[in-house]
Motif scaffolding. Structure first.
Motif, mmCIF file in Angstrom:
data_model
loop_
_atom_site.group_PDB
_atom_site.id
_atom_site.type_symbol
_atom_site.label_atom_id
_atom_site.label_comp_id
_atom_site.label_asym_id
_atom_site.label_seq_id
_atom_site.Cartn_x
_atom_site.Cartn_y
_atom_site.Cartn_z
ATOM 1 N N VAL A 47 124.876 39.723 -30.726
ATOM 2 C CA VAL A 47 125.691 38.589 -31.693
ATOM 3 C C VAL A 47 127.231 38.187 -31.077
ATOM 4 O O VAL A 47 128.005 39.066 -31.448
ATOM 5 C CB VAL A 47 126.600 38.675 -32.916
ATOM 6 N N HIS A 96 118.129 41.035 -26.817
ATOM 7 C CA HIS A 96 118.605 39.835 -27.337
ATOM 8 C C HIS A 96 119.791 39.450 -27.552
ATOM 9 O O HIS A 96 121.047 40.488 -27.532
ATOM 10 C CB HIS A 96 117.832 39.384 -28.604
ATOM 11 N N LEU A 98 122.483 36.426 -29.708
ATOM 12 C CA LEU A 98 122.248 35.472 -30.841
ATOM 13 C C LEU A 98 123.497 35.219 -30.522
ATOM 14 O O LEU A 98 124.438 35.544 -30.633
ATOM 15 C CB LEU A 98 121.806 35.946 -31.627
ATOM 16 N N HIS A 119 119.077 33.645 -27.540
ATOM 17 C CA HIS A 119 119.481 32.692 -29.352
ATOM 18 C C HIS A 119 120.139 32.045 -29.566
ATOM 19 O O HIS A 119 120.609 32.357 -29.692
ATOM 20 C CB HIS A 119 118.316 33.646 -29.900
ATOM 21 N N TYR A 154 115.870 27.617 -32.355
ATOM 22 C CA TYR A 154 115.808 27.954 -33.979
ATOM 23 C C TYR A 154 116.257 25.816 -34.091
ATOM 24 O O TYR A 154 117.218 25.478 -33.251
ATOM 25 C CB TYR A 154 116.662 28.739 -34.255
ATOM 26 N N ALA A 169 115.475 35.883 -36.455
ATOM 27 C CA ALA A 169 115.847 35.404 -35.253
ATOM 28 C C ALA A 169 114.968 36.109 -34.500
ATOM 29 O O ALA A 169 114.237 35.775 -33.507
ATOM 30 C CB ALA A 169 117.294 35.158 -35.555
ATOM 31 N N MET A 179 119.207 34.120 -38.419
ATOM 32 C CA MET A 179 119.883 33.112 -37.994
ATOM 33 C C MET A 179 119.872 31.261 -39.603
ATOM 34 O O MET A 179 119.106 31.118 -39.320
ATOM 35 C CB MET A 179 120.185 31.690 -36.847
ATOM 36 N N ILE A 192 125.100 34.566 -38.045
ATOM 37 C CA ILE A 192 124.054 34.718 -37.243
ATOM 38 C C ILE A 192 124.258 36.345 -39.276
ATOM 39 O O ILE A 192 125.214 36.692 -39.166
ATOM 40 C CB ILE A 192 124.379 36.017 -36.312
#
Length: 275
Positions: A47, A96, A98, A119, A154, A169, A179, A192
């Motif tokens: 994140v 991933h 985010l 993301h 998103y 997410a 998210m 997040i």
């Protein structure tokens, strides 16, 4: 899920009392880039990324004014990719990333994880990458995504989460990572939310800058208040979402731990388990 709290970039602007609320006017303040590394069933998820190796190799891309004002340490050991390695993982294990938003001190490490899906809220991508609409001059560092990462987008719709509209997410693979649109600081700014065993963590990004802003009687040092207003893209939305976060803490503070990106008090509380 095991969650690691990382500081991926220390900034030391002048005026500690005006930034941290303690100390002298001519002392250096301390701000952090608070990121999360999450061990999921589908590899690692990060994140935010803080400052990256590319930023340290070519700091001029961060902007002379930003460097002068924030005085970052630019320590390679603080980068997310080096901390991932220090924990015994490969950067390729990060599947991933985010992002709360695409400001330079949040997305700098994106190139360090070239195989990860990135993301982000669609409105953030449209402004920062496509310039639709054009962002404020100098707001984003486009070199941080010039390698062409794999994006995942998103929007605003989703399931209810404590009165917020949250979007899953990582889909059905990780239903406990959401998210949460929190526009204002930027048009596509998000928080997040991550479920732990019986509580939630909410990384609120730059929705607020000082822990006192979520108190019943909000307070923050003068310089942070000034900076917040200066960089707002939608002040009304930011103020409204900050008020919603305050209400969330008041009504559900035992179930949801809220923290922001840059407050060292929030960061140390998380590391010590106070959140």
């Amino acid at each position: 899920m095991k969650i690691h709290h990382l500081n991926t970039g220390t900034m030391c602007p002048m005026g500690r009392r005006l930034v941290n609320g303690t100390g002298g006017l001519f002392q250096r303040a301390r701000m952090v880039c608070h990121c999360l590394l999450i061990e999921t069933n589908n590899g690692l998820a990060l994140v935010d990324t803080g400052i990256g190796l590319g930023d340290i190799a070519a700091p001029e891309r961060l902007g002379r004014r930003w460097l002068r004002q924030t005085a970052p340490r630019l320590d390679p050991a603080e980068t997310a990719v080096q901390q991932v390695r220090a924990l015994g993982y490969s950067p390729n294990d990060v599947r991933h990333v985010l992002l709360t938003h695409l400001d330079r001190d949040h997305a700098g490490g994106v190139p360090d994880f070239p195989h990860a899906a990135i993301h982000v809220h669609r409105a953030e991508y449209d402004m920062a990458v496509l310039h639709k609409p054009a962002p404020p001059e100098g707001r984003y560092v486009t070199g941080q995504w010039s390698h062409g990462p794999s994006w995942s987008f998103y929007g605003e719709t989703g399931e209810d989460w404590f009165g917020f509209k949250g979007v899953r997410a990582l889909g059905d693979r990780e239903a406990d990572i959401l998210m949460i649109p929190l526009a204002g600081h930027t048009l596509g700014h998000c928080g997040i939310a991550v479920r732990t065993s019986d509580t939630w963590l909410l990384h609120a990004g730059d929705s607020y800058f000082h822990h006192g802003q979520l108190d019943a009687s909000p307070r923050a040092p003068m310089m942070l208040r000034y900076f917040q207003r200066k960089v707002d893209m939608d002040r009304n939305a930011r103020s409204a979402n900050q008020a919603r976060l305050r209400e969330l803490k008041l009504n559900h503070g035992k179930r949801v731990a809220i923290f922001n990106s840059h407050d060292p008090v929030d960061y140390e509380n998380c590391r010590c388990g106070a959140h």
